[in-house]
Design a protein around this motif. Structure first.
Motif, short mmCIF file in Angstrom:
data_model
loop_
_atom_site.label_atom_id
_atom_site.label_comp_id
_atom_site.label_asym_id
_atom_site.label_seq_id
_atom_site.Cartn_x
_atom_site.Cartn_y
_atom_site.Cartn_z
N TYR A 12 -0.65 2.42 39.66
CA TYR A 12 0.24 1.37 39.19
C TYR A 12 1.63 1.94 38.92
N ASP A 13 2.15 2.72 39.84
CA ASP A 13 3.49 3.31 39.76
C ASP A 13 3.62 4.28 38.59
N ASP A 14 3.84 3.75 37.39
CA ASP A 14 4.03 4.63 36.24
C ASP A 14 2.74 4.94 35.51
N GLN A 15 1.62 4.46 36.03
CA GLN A 15 0.31 4.73 35.45
C GLN A 15 -0.72 4.94 36.56
N LEU A 16 -1.65 5.82 36.29
CA LEU A 16 -2.75 6.07 37.23
C LEU A 16 -4.04 5.74 36.51
N VAL A 17 -4.80 4.80 37.05
CA VAL A 17 -6.03 4.34 36.42
C VAL A 17 -7.23 4.98 37.12
N ILE A 18 -8.09 5.62 36.34
CA ILE A 18 -9.29 6.28 36.88
C ILE A 18 -10.49 5.72 36.14
N LEU B 39 -9.78 6.17 32.29
CA LEU B 39 -8.66 7.05 31.99
C LEU B 39 -7.39 6.41 32.56
N ILE B 40 -6.40 6.21 31.69
CA ILE B 40 -5.09 5.70 32.11
C ILE B 40 -4.08 6.81 31.86
N LEU B 41 -3.59 7.37 32.95
CA LEU B 41 -2.70 8.53 32.87
C LEU B 41 -1.25 8.09 32.97
N TYR C 161 -7.61 16.01 34.33
CA TYR C 161 -8.51 16.81 35.16
C TYR C 161 -9.63 17.42 34.32
N THR C 162 -9.28 17.93 33.14
CA THR C 162 -10.28 18.58 32.28
C THR C 162 -11.37 17.60 31.87
N LEU C 163 -10.98 16.36 31.55
CA LEU C 163 -11.98 15.37 31.16
C LEU C 163 -12.84 14.97 32.36
N LEU C 164 -12.22 14.81 33.52
CA LEU C 164 -13.00 14.50 34.73
C LEU C 164 -13.99 15.62 35.05
#
Length: 368
Positions: A114-120, A141-143, A184-187
């Motif tokens: 989402y441009d300024d956010q990455l949703v996992i 996870l919303i980065l 990454y650590t949480l994934l």
């Protein structure tokens, strides 16, 4: 029917069907389970110099931390309050569809930009304390650039305690890196959480192999079915998760640095190992079903062999006693003094001969 499970579920309680909206539902509609845990918001804010852990009462309290240069990990546990969830979405400027995917669980693991956010969206499994079975839970996870928002279904079980300890005691380089490294650590913790669960299933399959061969029962069949079902759930969790991690590596995002992408490759390798283990155990569980059927068939054959031997032994003597049980007046042996001992001698001789014949044929030896 709309599937929704806001509380952490075990495989026995939920068949891992993905959530879907009712036809014609408004996009972004939240389905809140009345039995869901009330949201608990925990903030861990850290930088190379230090780290602090704060329990936030309101979602808006996180705003002051988001504008700082430190990394902010906002961990939300529970879906029991729709108002707090909507305010959380407003605070982080989440798209309504993102909030829907986060709250309406379970969703298929995926990655959306989402441009300024990455949703996992990921699926986490946690072994039960008794070592039999596991719980599963969706983790979202919303980065962002300097923050990571994680949303869990409940506050009691997760596999993130080692990460929290690393931040608290500054182990490794986690406090010197950005929010993408934290993601990454949480994934990686989520993927590694599959290994203890699979090790338990490997031991259970070994025990079942001995049970199936030596003493199969109807309960053994139930155990095989349960293991096959659980392994199918694990496969449905890890397969799309592997694809999601691969998308993070393949599709460049400004929110994930090149250095972190290299770490994600290792995470992807772990996902492949988990998937290989799941597939191997599924094949073993399927072969156990064949072994079970063969063992039951062998036991039935042993029983039938015993009954056949007994029936064969009694067939000739039954013929003899039946012959002399006929009510004919003129039968020469009936008036003979040694007729009765002779009949007994003949019957015992026949039985001894049959027993010797069966013994020579190996019928009295158990089947291998």
């Amino acid at each position: 029917m709309v599937k929704n499970a806001s509380a952490l579920q075990s495989p026995e309680e939920n068949d891992f069907n993905y959530f879907y909206d009712a036809p014609g539902a408004v996009p972004g509609t939240l389905k809140i389970d009345p039995n869901a845990h009330p949201p608990e918001i925990v903030l861990i804010d850290y930088n190379p110099e230090g780290a602090c852990r704060v329990h936030l009462k309101q979602p808006e309290d996180v705003t002051a931390y988001m504008v700082s240069a430190s990394v902010s990990w906002v961990d939300v546990r529970g879906f029991g309050d729709e108002d707090i969830l909507n305010r959380l979405g407003q605070t982080f400027k989440l798209h309504p569809l993102v909030l829907e995917d986060v709250v309406n669980v379970p969703q298929r693991p995926k990655v959306e930009d989402y441009d300024d956010q990455l949703v996992i969206i990921a699926q986490m499994v946690v072994p039960k304390p008794n070592g039999v079975g596991f719980w599963r839970e969706q983790v979202s996870l919303i980065l962002g650039k300097t923050y990571l928002l994680t949303v869990q279904e409940e506050p009691e079980h997760d596999c993130f305690d080692p990460v929290r300890e690393r931040i608290r005691f500054s182990k490794g380089t986690i406090r010197e890196r950005g929010a993408d490294y934290l993601a990454y650590t949480l994934l990686d913790s989520i993927i590694d959480g599959f290994f203890p669960v699979l090790e338990d299933y490997g031991e259970r399959i070994e025990d079942l192999e001995n049970e199936v061969v030596s003493r199969p029962t109807p309960k053994t069949l139930d155990k095989i079915h349960q293991i096959r079902r659980d392994l199918l759930l694990l496969r449905r969790a890890i397969w799309p998760q592997r694809e999601a991690i691969n998308a993070l590596i393949r599709d460049a995002s400004p929110l994930i640095s090149r250095d972190v992408q290299i770490y994600l490759r290792d995470c992807y390798d772990h996902a492949i190992q988990v998937l290989d283990m799941v597939e191997t155990y599924r094949e073993l569980a399927s072969s156990l079903m064949d072994v079970y059927l063969s063992s039951v068939s062998n036991r039935m054959n042993e029983i039938m062999k015993v009954l056949t031997v007994i029936s064969t032994l009694f067939i000739p003597i039954t013929f003899i006693v039946g012959l002399y049980g006929m009510n004919f007046k003129y039968m020469p042996e009936l008036e003979w003094r040694w007729g009765y001992p002779l009949v007994w001698s003949i019957m015992l001789s026949i039985e001894a001969g049959l027993v010797y014949f069966f013994w020579k044929r190996g019928w009295f030896r158990p089947s291998a």
